[in-house]
Design a protein around this motif. Structure first.
Motif, short mmCIF file in Angstrom:
data_model
loop_
_atom_site.label_atom_id
_atom_site.label_comp_id
_atom_site.label_asym_id
_atom_site.label_seq_id
_atom_site.Cartn_x
_atom_site.Cartn_y
_atom_site.Cartn_z
N UNK A 427 -77.90 -32.87 56.44
CA UNK A 427 -79.22 -32.76 57.07
C UNK A 427 -79.40 -31.42 57.75
N UNK A 428 -78.55 -31.13 58.77
CA UNK A 428 -78.74 -29.91 59.55
C UNK A 428 -77.69 -28.84 59.31
N UNK A 429 -76.47 -29.25 58.89
CA UNK A 429 -75.42 -28.26 58.64
C UNK A 429 -74.34 -28.88 57.78
N UNK A 430 -73.50 -28.02 57.18
CA UNK A 430 -72.37 -28.48 56.37
C UNK A 430 -71.13 -27.68 56.75
N UNK A 431 -69.99 -28.26 56.46
CA UNK A 431 -68.70 -27.57 56.61
C UNK A 431 -68.12 -27.35 55.22
N UNK A 432 -67.71 -26.11 54.96
CA UNK A 432 -67.18 -25.74 53.65
C UNK A 432 -65.69 -25.43 53.82
N UNK A 433 -64.78 -26.35 53.41
CA UNK A 433 -63.33 -26.07 53.50
C UNK A 433 -62.84 -25.38 52.23
N UNK A 434 -61.92 -24.45 52.39
CA UNK A 434 -61.35 -23.76 51.23
C UNK A 434 -59.97 -23.25 51.62
N UNK A 435 -59.18 -22.87 50.61
CA UNK A 435 -57.83 -22.33 50.86
C UNK A 435 -57.61 -21.16 49.93
N UNK A 443 -66.66 -14.22 49.10
CA UNK A 443 -67.94 -14.52 49.75
C UNK A 443 -68.33 -15.94 49.40
N UNK A 444 -69.09 -16.55 50.30
CA UNK A 444 -69.53 -17.93 50.12
C UNK A 444 -71.06 -17.93 50.19
N UNK A 453 -80.26 -17.67 46.11
CA UNK A 453 -79.33 -17.73 47.24
C UNK A 453 -80.12 -17.91 48.53
N UNK A 454 -79.92 -19.03 49.22
CA UNK A 454 -80.67 -19.33 50.44
C UNK A 454 -79.82 -19.13 51.70
N UNK A 455 -78.51 -19.13 51.57
CA UNK A 455 -77.60 -18.85 52.68
C UNK A 455 -76.41 -18.07 52.12
N UNK A 456 -75.83 -17.17 52.96
CA UNK A 456 -74.68 -16.39 52.49
C UNK A 456 -73.76 -16.08 53.66
N UNK A 457 -72.45 -16.29 53.45
CA UNK A 457 -71.41 -15.94 54.43
C UNK A 457 -70.63 -14.77 53.84
N UNK A 458 -70.82 -13.60 54.41
CA UNK A 458 -70.13 -12.41 53.90
C UNK A 458 -68.77 -12.26 54.58
N UNK A 459 -67.78 -11.90 53.78
CA UNK A 459 -66.43 -11.61 54.28
C UNK A 459 -65.85 -12.75 55.11
N UNK A 460 -65.80 -13.96 54.56
CA UNK A 460 -65.13 -15.03 55.31
C UNK A 460 -63.61 -14.77 55.36
N UNK A 466 -55.37 -22.41 54.94
CA UNK A 466 -56.55 -23.27 54.92
C UNK A 466 -57.61 -22.71 55.87
N UNK A 467 -58.86 -22.73 55.41
CA UNK A 467 -59.96 -22.20 56.21
C UNK A 467 -61.20 -23.09 56.03
N UNK A 468 -62.19 -22.87 56.87
CA UNK A 468 -63.49 -23.54 56.71
C UNK A 468 -64.56 -22.70 57.38
N UNK A 469 -65.78 -22.82 56.88
CA UNK A 469 -66.94 -22.15 57.48
C UNK A 469 -68.05 -23.17 57.65
N UNK A 470 -68.94 -22.90 58.59
CA UNK A 470 -70.09 -23.77 58.86
C UNK A 470 -71.37 -23.06 58.37
N UNK A 471 -72.18 -23.79 57.63
CA UNK A 471 -73.45 -23.24 57.11
C UNK A 471 -74.59 -24.11 57.63
N UNK A 472 -75.56 -23.49 58.29
CA UNK A 472 -76.73 -24.21 58.79
C UNK A 472 -77.68 -24.50 57.63
N UNK A 473 -78.09 -25.75 57.50
CA UNK A 473 -79.05 -26.14 56.44
C UNK A 473 -80.38 -26.59 57.01
#
Length: 499
Positions: A427-435, A443-444, A453-460, A466-473
C-alpha cells in the motif's frame, strides 16, 4: 406645312413638356400644380397619395372645337385611384371648347392618381396626356403634354425569416428514424416597403453525419418579391452513423439582390439507434518480462481476449477483426497450436443482452533487442450489417528487452540474488531484500506495467552479504509493478501488486 413646337414649363418645381402638333393648333394645355411626393416615415406612405392631376385646356383660335377629350398614360409607379375612373375623358362642357377661352375660364379634366410602388432609389414618375378635338369641317386637332414627378426613396429591403423542421422519432421495432428523410422548412417574407429579389437559399449544418438527399443544398430562386410576398423552401436530409444521440443545428440562409444574407436557425434532436458495442477486457499481461534465469520472455505464448456485447438489438454475422502493430520491437505471430486461432473471427449470432468472449493466442518469435521496453498494440474492430461503421478498442502490451546475461558456471553461486519483496500486495511502502557475494555496481528500480521507471534507488549497498532497501509506494496508482535489481550484465525481477 406643319411645324412641331416643344415647350417646357416649370410649374411649382415640376417639369411639364407640351408638344403642339400643328402650326395653328387651337390647344394650349396647362397642368395645375402637383406637389412632389414626399415619403412620410411615420405613416410609411407617400404624401399626398392619392393626388389630383388637373389638365386645363385653352382655345387660342376663333373656332369652336367639338369632342374635346384627353387620354392619360401613367408610368408603372402610378395608377388611377378610383376603380371606376377612365383614362379617356371629355371636357366638362359636353366636349365643346368655345373660341378664345383661356385662364380660369378654360375647362379642366381631372384624374385622381395614386402612387402604387415604393422604391429603394430616388425615381422620376411620368404622366402623359394626349388632347384631341374636331373643328367644323372635320378638321382634327391634337396636342400632347408630359408631366414628371419626383418620387423619393422609400427605404431598403427588409426581411423576416422563419424556419422549422420535423421531429424525428426512433422506431424501436425497426431502429429506423421516422420520418425519414427529415424535412427542414424555411420561409422568407418581404416585410419592407420596396420590391426586392432573393437570389438563392442555402442550408448549412454543424454535423458531419448529415447527408442531404433529394434537394441540393443550394436552391436558386432569382425571384422578385413585392412587399408582404414570401418564398418557402424545403430541404430533405437523412442522418447517417446514428450511434449517438445528437443535436444538429441547421441554418437556412437567403441571399438578396444586394448580397445581404438573411438566416434563421432550427435545432433537430436526432435519437441514437442502439448498436452493438465492443469492449476490451484486461485478461492478458500488461508487461512481458525477460527472465534472466531462464533467458526467456514470460509469458510466451500469451493470450489476448476481447468481449463483444450488444446494447440494443440482436446482431448477426458479427465480424471481429484484429490489427497488431509491433514494428519497433519484438515480432508477434499467431500461435498455430491454439484452436480456432484465426483473424478475423466471425460470430454468427450475438443475442440481445448477451456477450461473447473471443481469445487469441500469440507467441513472440523475435525478442525485443532495442534496449528499452517496446509496445505491442492490439486494435480490435467489430462490424455487422446493423453497424454502419466499425466499433473498436485498443490494448497495449509492453515487452522488456532481452539483455544478454552472464551465466554462472555449474555449481558456482550467483553474484547477487533478489529475494521476494514484502508486503505484497503493498500500500504505502515495500522492503526489497537482496544479497551479493562481492563488491559490484548495482541499482534497484520499480517499473509500472507500461515499463516506465517510477522509483529508483541509485548505488545501494553492494558489499558481500545480506541487504535490504525501502521503497515508498504511496501515491502510485493500483496495479501490477516490477522490482528490478540490475548489475553490469545481469538483472533479477520480482513482481509486485500495489493496492
Amino acid at each position: 406645312m406643319y411645324k412641331r413646337y416643344s415647350v417646357t414649363f416649370i410649374l411649382c418645381l415640376l417639369a411639364t413638356t407640351f408638344v403642339v402638333q400643328a402650326q395653328f393648333s387651337p390647344f394650349n394645355p396647362t397642368i395645375e400644380c402637383v406637389d412632389d411626393l414626399t415619403f412620410n416615415p411615420g405613416t410609411l406612405e407617400y404624401d399626398p397619395n392619392p393626388f389630383v392631376f388637373t389638365l386645363r385646356i385653352a382655345n387660342t383660335t376663333n373656332d369652336t372645337i367639338y369632342d374635346v377629350n384627353a387620354f392619360i398614360t401613367l408610368s408603372d409607379n402610378f395608377a388611377l385611384a378610383d376603380s371606376g375612373d377612365t383614362r379617356r375623358k371629355d371636357i366638362g362642357t359636353n366636349g365643346i371648347l368655345p373660341p378664345f377661352v383661356s385662364g380660369d375660364q378654360a375647362p379642366t379634366i381631372t384624374w385622381n392618381v395614386r402612387h402604387k410602388l415604393k422604391s429603394r432609389d430616388d425615381l422620376i414618375g411620368e404622366i402623359n396626356v394626349a388632347i384631341g378635338g374636331t373643328r367644323i369641317g372635320g378638321r382634327g386637332d391634337s396636342a400632347y403634354a408630359m408631366h414628371t414627378i419626383e418620387i423619393p426613396k422609400a427605404g431598403d429591403p427588409e426581411w423576416t425569416v422563419s424556419c422549422e423542421s420535423d421531429t424525428p422519432m426512433l422506431n424501436e421495432d425497426s431502429t429506423d428514424i421516422l420520418p425519414s428523410p427529415v424535412t427542414i422548412r424555411a420561409k422568407i417574407v418581404n416585410s419592407g416597403l420596396v420590391e426586392a429579389e432573393i437570389q438563392y437559399a442555402e442550408l448549412f449544418y454543424n454535423a458531419a453525419n448529415v447527408d442531404t438527399l433529394l434537394t441540393p443544398k443550394r436552391i436558386p430562386l432569382d425571384q422578385p418579391l413585392k412587399p408582404e410576398d414570401s418564398i418557402a423552401v424545403e430541404w430533405e436530409v437523412d442522418f447517417e452513423n446514428r450511434t449517438q444521440a445528437r443535436n444538429v443545428r441547421f441554418t437556412p440562409v437567403f441571399l438578396d439582390d444586394e448580397d445581404q444574407t438573411q438566416s434563421c436557425e432550427v435545432r433537430v434532436d436526432v435519437p441514437a439507434v442502439p448498436m452493438t458495442f465492443i469492449g476490451c477486457i484486461r485478461e492478458f499481461p500488461d508487461l512481458i518480462i525477460y527472465n534472466d534465469t531462464t533467458l526467456q520472455l514470460e509469458p510466451n505464448p500469451f493470450q489476448v481476449t476481447a468481449v463483444l456485447y450488444t446494447a440494443g438489438i440482436q446482431q448477426t454475422n458479427v465480424v471481429l477483426d484484429l490489427d497488431i502493430v509491433d514494428s519497433f520491437g519484438p515480432e508477434i505471430e499467431l500461435d498455430p497450436t491454439y484452436p480456432d486461432n484465426e483473424i478475423p473471427r466471425i460470430i454468427e449470432e450475438l443475442p440481445l443482452g448477451d456477450s461473447v468472449r473471443v481469445t487469441w493466442q500469440f507467441q513472440i518469435s523475435k525478442p525485443n533487442t532495442t534496449g528499452s521496453n517496446q509496445p505491442v498494440e492490439f486494435y480490435f474492430f467489430a462490424s455487422s450489417d446493423q453497424i454502419p461503421s466499425p466499433f473498436g478498442c485498443q490494448k497495449t502490451v509492453m515487452v522488456e528487452p532481452g539483455i544478454p546475461v552472464s551465466v554462472a558456471q555449474p555449481g558456482s553461486p550467483a553474484d547477487f540474488t533478489l529475494r521476494s519483496v514484502y508486503p505484497n500486495p503493498a500500500t504505502s511502502s515495500i522492503t526489497v531484500p537482496y544479497s551479493t557475494s562481492g563488491n559490484r555496481a548495482l541499482d534497484i528500480s520499480l517499473y509500472d506495467s507500461f515499463g516506465r521507471a517510477v522509483r529508483k534507488i541509485a548505488n545501494p549497498a553492494s558489499n558481500s552479504g545480506e541487504h535490504s532497501v525501502r521503497i515508498e509506494t504511496h501515491g502510485l496508482p493500483p496495479g501490477m509493478y516490477f522490482v528490478v535489481l540490475r548489475g553490469d550484465t545481469e538483472r533479477r525481477v520480482r513482481g509486485l501488486l500495489i493496492e
